[in-house]
Design a protein around this motif. Structure first.
Motif, PDB file in Angstrom:
ATOM      1  N   UNK A 102       9.769   8.157 -11.648  1.00 38.91           N
ATOM      2  CA  UNK A 102      11.121   8.527 -12.080  1.00 38.91           C
ATOM      3  C   UNK A 102      12.062   7.334 -11.968  1.00 38.91           C
ATOM      4  N   UNK A 103      11.937   6.560 -10.877  1.00 38.09           N
ATOM      5  CA  UNK A 103      12.761   5.368 -10.734  1.00 38.09           C
ATOM      6  C   UNK A 103      12.543   4.402 -11.881  1.00 38.09           C
ATOM      7  N   UNK A 104      11.302   4.203 -12.260  1.00 37.87           N
ATOM      8  CA  UNK A 104      10.970   3.331 -13.387  1.00 37.87           C
ATOM      9  C   UNK A 104      11.544   3.880 -14.687  1.00 37.87           C
ATOM     10  N   UNK A 105      11.424   5.193 -14.894  1.00 34.62           N
ATOM     11  CA  UNK A 105      11.932   5.825 -16.111  1.00 34.62           C
ATOM     12  C   UNK A 105      13.454   5.680 -16.208  1.00 34.62           C
ATOM     13  N   UNK A 106      14.142   5.861 -15.081  1.00 34.80           N
ATOM     14  CA  UNK A 106      15.602   5.747 -15.068  1.00 34.80           C
ATOM     15  C   UNK A 106      16.021   4.322 -15.399  1.00 34.80           C
ATOM     16  N   UNK A 107      15.337   3.330 -14.842  1.00 36.34           N
ATOM     17  CA  UNK A 107      15.675   1.932 -15.155  1.00 36.34           C
ATOM     18  C   UNK A 107      15.411   1.625 -16.626  1.00 36.34           C
ATOM     19  N   UNK A 153      17.017  18.654 -19.320  1.00 35.35           N
ATOM     20  CA  UNK A 153      16.601  17.710 -18.288  1.00 35.35           C
ATOM     21  C   UNK A 153      16.346  16.346 -18.932  1.00 35.35           C
ATOM     22  N   UNK A 154      17.067  15.334 -18.482  1.00 33.18           N
ATOM     23  CA  UNK A 154      16.946  13.996 -19.054  1.00 33.18           C
ATOM     24  C   UNK A 154      15.635  13.306 -18.681  1.00 33.18           C
ATOM     25  N   UNK A 155      14.978  13.795 -17.635  1.00 33.48           N
ATOM     26  CA  UNK A 155      13.712  13.189 -17.213  1.00 33.48           C
ATOM     27  C   UNK A 155      12.570  14.191 -17.352  1.00 33.48           C
ATOM     28  N   UNK A 156      12.707  15.102 -18.296  1.00 31.64           N
ATOM     29  CA  UNK A 156      11.748  16.200 -18.420  1.00 31.64           C
ATOM     30  C   UNK A 156      10.305  15.719 -18.499  1.00 31.64           C
ATOM     31  N   UNK A 157      10.060  14.638 -19.222  1.00 33.02           N
ATOM     32  CA  UNK A 157       8.695  14.141 -19.389  1.00 33.02           C
ATOM     33  C   UNK A 157       8.062  13.729 -18.069  1.00 33.02           C
ATOM     34  N   UNK A 158       8.886  13.263 -17.124  1.00 29.19           N
ATOM     35  CA  UNK A 158       8.346  12.764 -15.855  1.00 29.19           C
ATOM     36  C   UNK A 158       8.844  13.590 -14.666  1.00 29.19           C
ATOM     37  N   UNK A 159       9.295  14.806 -14.924  1.00 29.20           N
ATOM     38  CA  UNK A 159       9.814  15.644 -13.844  1.00 29.20           C
ATOM     39  C   UNK A 159       8.724  15.890 -12.793  1.00 29.20           C
ATOM     40  N   UNK A 160       9.128  16.100 -11.539  1.00 28.32           N
ATOM     41  CA  UNK A 160       8.152  16.273 -10.459  1.00 28.32           C
ATOM     42  C   UNK A 160       7.386  17.589 -10.549  1.00 28.32           C
ATOM     43  N   UNK A 161       6.287  17.647  -9.825  1.00 31.15           N
ATOM     44  CA  UNK A 161       5.517  18.887  -9.735  1.00 31.15           C
ATOM     45  C   UNK A 161       6.360  20.026  -9.175  1.00 31.15           C
ATOM     46  N   UNK A 162       7.302  19.708  -8.287  1.00 30.44           N
ATOM     47  CA  UNK A 162       8.167  20.749  -7.717  1.00 30.44           C
ATOM     48  C   UNK A 162       8.919  21.492  -8.810  1.00 30.44           C
ATOM     49  N   UNK A 163       9.351  20.772  -9.839  1.00 33.33           N
ATOM     50  CA  UNK A 163      10.059  21.402 -10.955  1.00 33.33           C
ATOM     51  C   UNK A 163       9.087  22.131 -11.876  1.00 33.33           C
ATOM     52  N   UNK A 164       7.932  21.515 -12.120  1.00 27.58           N
ATOM     53  CA  UNK A 164       6.938  22.138 -12.992  1.00 27.58           C
ATOM     54  C   UNK A 164       6.433  23.452 -12.407  1.00 27.58           C
ATOM     55  N   UNK A 165       6.366  23.523 -11.091  1.00 25.50           N
ATOM     56  CA  UNK A 165       5.809  24.704 -10.441  1.00 25.50           C
ATOM     57  C   UNK A 165       6.822  25.759 -10.058  1.00 25.50           C
ATOM     58  N   UNK A 166       8.064  25.591 -10.502  1.00 26.29           N
ATOM     59  CA  UNK A 166       9.122  26.554 -10.182  1.00 26.29           C
ATOM     60  C   UNK A 166       9.436  27.329 -11.449  1.00 26.29           C
ATOM     61  N   UNK A 167       8.950  28.546 -11.536  1.00 20.86           N
ATOM     62  CA  UNK A 167       9.107  29.330 -12.766  1.00 20.86           C
ATOM     63  C   UNK A 167       9.398  30.784 -12.411  1.00 20.86           C
ATOM     64  N   UNK A 168      10.211  31.409 -13.231  1.00 18.51           N
ATOM     65  CA  UNK A 168      10.661  32.777 -12.964  1.00 18.51           C
ATOM     66  C   UNK A 168      10.358  33.696 -14.141  1.00 18.51           C
TER      67      UNK A 168
END
Length: 249
Positions: A85-90, A137-152
């Protein structure tokens, strides 16, 4: 996955298989520029593939593009995810600034407001995730597993919870389970490779990654470069004991 370990197809067997796969990636890619990409592409692919299997027959998810209702929660991430994510943001900084979005400044501002807060305090603050723009989400492609695994399964329950009104949110069990197994298998393999394997609060860790261009090399040398952002809900020693017990079983 729940009750099938006796025939080699349950969560314990899945964890061990994932651990071996991550260990192989670490062995073959360590010292190359593609280590982080290899680990995370493997993690994301495994998560998506197994979710498709485990969620079969479950109700449809309420999550959809443009819904950022849950994006006030504290997000945790592993070192490879933070580095990615740091690399993607830069890399995307110029493109985002051309449309009026200073993402590094947003992340730093969010970190200043949330650093040191626990999960409950973070939810009560109701501060929108700095990576969200107009619900996207501006970083959707590289979002963390925590976000990928949070679904309702129920967006209305999510909205009520986000507004501070009590109520149970019907989260997807398969998403949580598969996310946890994949993430922990990667952490276990990182530990065996002598790399920092903890979990970190995303905003503070990404701030460190943006400010320190040498953090990847330092992490590869065994340094815990994101230690100031460490989440200590479960201690490193306890995590190590759990991983040892799993591998010994």
């Amino acid at each position: 996955m729940a009750d099938q370990d006796s025939n080699g197809s349950g969560p314990l067997s899945f964890f061990k298989a994932q651990h071996r796969a991550f260990a192989e990636t670490l062995k073959t890619r360590q010292g190359t520029g593609g280590l982080i990409d290899g680990l995370l592409l493997q993690a994301w692919d495994s998560f998506e593939h197994n979710i498709a299997i485990q969620a079969e027959g479950q109700p449809p998810l309420a999550c959809h593009k443009g819904c950022a209702t849950c994006c006030t929660l504290r997000v945790t991430a592993t070192a490879p995810e933070v580095l990615m994510i740091g690399r993607y943001v830069r890399w995307s900084d110029g493109r985002f600034k051309s449309i009026g979005i200073d993402l590094p400044a947003r992340i730093a501002d969010a970190d200043a407001k949330t650093h040191g807060l626990d999960e409950a305090q973070r939810v009560a603050l109701r501060l929108r995730c700095p990576y969200i723009e107009n619900g996207i989400c501006l970083i959707y492609q590289v979002r963390p597993l925590a976000c990928r695994g949070h679904a309702s399964y129920d967006v209305h329950a999510c909205v009520k919870a986000a507004a501070g009104r009590a109520g149970e949110i019907p989260y997807s069990g398969p998403h949580r389970v598969v996310r946890g197994l994949v993430q922990n298998a990667m952490q276990s393999s990182l530990r065996d490779a002598g790399l920092a394997f903890g979990l970190y609060e995303l905003n503070h860790a990404v701030c460190i990654a943006i400010q320190n261009e040498n953090c990847y090399a330092e992490w590869l040398s065994g340094a815990d470069v994101f230690a100031p952002a460490a989440i200590t809900d479960v201690g490193i020693d306890e995590m190590a004991r759990i991983y040892d017990a799993i591998q010994a079983s």
